[in-house]
Scaffold this motif. Structure first.
Motif, PDB file in Angstrom:
ATOM      1  N   GLN A  15       0.831  -1.200   0.000  1.00 61.78           N
ATOM      2  CA  GLN A  15       0.000   0.000   0.000  1.00 61.78           C
ATOM      3  C   GLN A  15       0.867   1.251   0.000  1.00 61.78           C
ATOM      4  N   SER A  16       1.881   1.276   0.847  1.00 63.75           N
ATOM      5  CA  SER A  16       2.786   2.424   0.886  1.00 63.75           C
ATOM      6  C   SER A  16       3.497   2.606  -0.444  1.00 63.75           C
ATOM      7  N   ASP A  41      -9.285   1.323  -0.488  1.00 63.89           N
ATOM      8  CA  ASP A  41      -8.744   2.415   0.333  1.00 63.89           C
ATOM      9  C   ASP A  41      -7.458   2.964  -0.284  1.00 63.89           C
ATOM     10  N   THR A  42      -6.629   2.069  -0.817  1.00 68.75           N
ATOM     11  CA  THR A  42      -5.395   2.505  -1.476  1.00 68.75           C
ATOM     12  C   THR A  42      -5.714   3.340  -2.706  1.00 68.75           C
ATOM     13  N   VAL A  43      -6.655   2.870  -3.516  1.00 69.92           N
ATOM     14  CA  VAL A  43      -7.081   3.634  -4.695  1.00 69.92           C
ATOM     15  C   VAL A  43      -7.587   5.008  -4.283  1.00 69.92           C
ATOM     16  N   ALA A  44      -8.401   5.047  -3.232  1.00 68.63           N
ATOM     17  CA  ALA A  44      -8.964   6.320  -2.774  1.00 68.63           C
ATOM     18  C   ALA A  44      -7.869   7.279  -2.324  1.00 68.63           C
ATOM     19  N   ALA A  45      -6.865   6.751  -1.612  1.00 73.75           N
ATOM     20  CA  ALA A  45      -5.762   7.605  -1.151  1.00 73.75           C
ATOM     21  C   ALA A  45      -4.986   8.182  -2.325  1.00 73.75           C
ATOM     22  N   ILE A  46      -4.783   7.358  -3.346  1.00 70.29           N
ATOM     23  CA  ILE A  46      -4.060   7.824  -4.541  1.00 70.29           C
ATOM     24  C   ILE A  46      -4.871   8.880  -5.282  1.00 70.29           C
ATOM     25  N   ARG A 217      14.195   0.873  16.626  1.00 78.43           N
ATOM     26  CA  ARG A 217      12.759   0.705  16.395  1.00 78.43           C
ATOM     27  C   ARG A 217      12.544  -0.311  15.289  1.00 78.43           C
ATOM     28  N   VAL A 218      11.316  -0.808  15.177  1.00 81.87           N
ATOM     29  CA  VAL A 218      10.978  -1.659  14.035  1.00 81.87           C
ATOM     30  C   VAL A 218      10.623  -0.753  12.855  1.00 81.87           C
ATOM     31  N   GLY A 219      10.638  -1.314  11.671  1.00 80.79           N
ATOM     32  CA  GLY A 219      10.318  -0.537  10.484  1.00 80.79           C
ATOM     33  C   GLY A 219       8.832  -0.275  10.362  1.00 80.79           C
ATOM     34  N   GLU A 220       8.512   0.776   9.631  1.00 82.04           N
ATOM     35  CA  GLU A 220       7.137   1.086   9.270  1.00 82.04           C
ATOM     36  C   GLU A 220       6.992   0.871   7.760  1.00 82.04           C
ATOM     37  N   PRO A 221       5.779   0.561   7.281  1.00 79.31           N
ATOM     38  CA  PRO A 221       5.608   0.309   5.851  1.00 79.31           C
ATOM     39  C   PRO A 221       6.175   1.407   4.956  1.00 79.31           C
ATOM     40  N   ASP A 222       6.054   2.658   5.374  1.00 81.77           N
ATOM     41  CA  ASP A 222       6.534   3.738   4.527  1.00 81.77           C
ATOM     42  C   ASP A 222       8.054   3.786   4.431  1.00 81.77           C
ATOM     43  N   ILE A 228      11.127   1.409  -2.434  1.00 83.45           N
ATOM     44  CA  ILE A 228      10.585   0.820  -3.657  1.00 83.45           C
ATOM     45  C   ILE A 228      10.337   1.905  -4.698  1.00 83.45           C
ATOM     46  N   ALA A 229       9.740   3.008  -4.260  1.00 84.75           N
ATOM     47  CA  ALA A 229       9.476   4.112  -5.182  1.00 84.75           C
ATOM     48  C   ALA A 229      10.774   4.678  -5.745  1.00 84.75           C
TER      49      ALA A 229
END
Length: 252
Positions: A15-16, A41-46, A217-222, A228-229
């Motif tokens: 998603q991120s 939800d991902t589509v809506a955010a985009i 800390r642990v990683g976050e999706p972003d 990736i981006a």
């Protein structure tokens, strides 16, 4: 407009990645399996941010459905962007399963193989004729497949991700005549819904994992989606056949 296909983008890293890629002015075809609402939800955010996205169903463990998925991608490209090709592929969809070697059931091993290794292999094969020259493939692996981070219980999962790392290098070699770059990223412990949302169900494991990362800390999706981006972006045009660990210095 360039277009990317991102598998498993209904939550977490996928998603991120989809949102980050769309933020670069790239159209996104994103996939989901069971979590359709998450994909919407991902589509809506985009779309809220001014981007364009289409959600398609994909069961990565069923390669018999890949031909139909390819046709759906071709239709989405034509109907939404007026194109016959897309530019980038992010092989992110997957799941995790934990069991010691002595306890691993063959059916669990086979499912991991179908989703984590066979799936990306044959999905990429099916979609390759639709890929434009000069694009990029990003395979989402795991630092569990590296020498620095073996954890008891993840032998089968890590073995498949190790196979994906090898596959990445071969793809990079074979796709290079078309100018297609292929890289892998290996996230460390990241707060996603993987392993049946294990971080939510077992929050007591988080402090121990965080303590093993250099940044505490642990990683976050972003954290992962941003990389990736970057790898599909033009600034990474001279990067191929690499496996980049994105773990906040796990195990340092």
């Amino acid at each position: 407009m360039k277009v990317a296909v991102v598998t498993g983008a209904s939550s977490g890293i996928g998603q991120s990645a989809a949102v980050r890629i769309a933020g670069r002015g790239i159209g996104v075809i994103l996939t989901y399996d069971r979590n359709r609402q998450g994909a919407l939800d991902t589509v809506a955010a985009i779309e809220k941010a001014g981007g364009t996205a289409v959600a398609l169903h994909l069961e990565l463990g069923d390669s018999d459905g890949f031909a139909d998925f390819r046709d759906a991608v071709a239709a989405a490209l034509h109907d939404t962007w007026g194109r016959d090709t897309f530019d980038h592929l992010v092989n992110n969809a997957g799941f995790a399963h934990s069991s010691l070697v002595e306890d691993t059931a063959e059916e669990d091993f086979d499912r991991l193989m179908r989703v984590l290794l066979k799936g990306p292999y044959f999905l990429t094969q099916r979609l390759l004729p639709l890929m434009a020259e000069g694009g990029a493939v990003v395979n989402v692996s795991s630092n569990s497949a590296t020498a620095s981070a073996p954890e008891p219980g993840y032998s089968a999962y890590a073995a498949m991700k190790g196979g994906l790392n090898v596959l990445t290098r071969y793809m990079a070699k074979e796709f290079s005549p078309r100018g297609i770059r292929v890289n892998a990223i290996s996230p460390g412990a990241t707060r996603t819904r993987l392993s049946d949302d294990a971080f939510t169900r077992f929050p007591e494991v988080i402090p121990e994992l965080a303590a093993r990362a250099a940044f505490g800390r642990v990683g976050e999706p972003d954290d992962i989606g941003a990389m990736i981006a970057t790898l599909v972006g033009d600034e990474s045009r001279w990067v191929t056949a690499q496996n980049i660990e994105v773990s906040g210095g796990y195990g340092l």
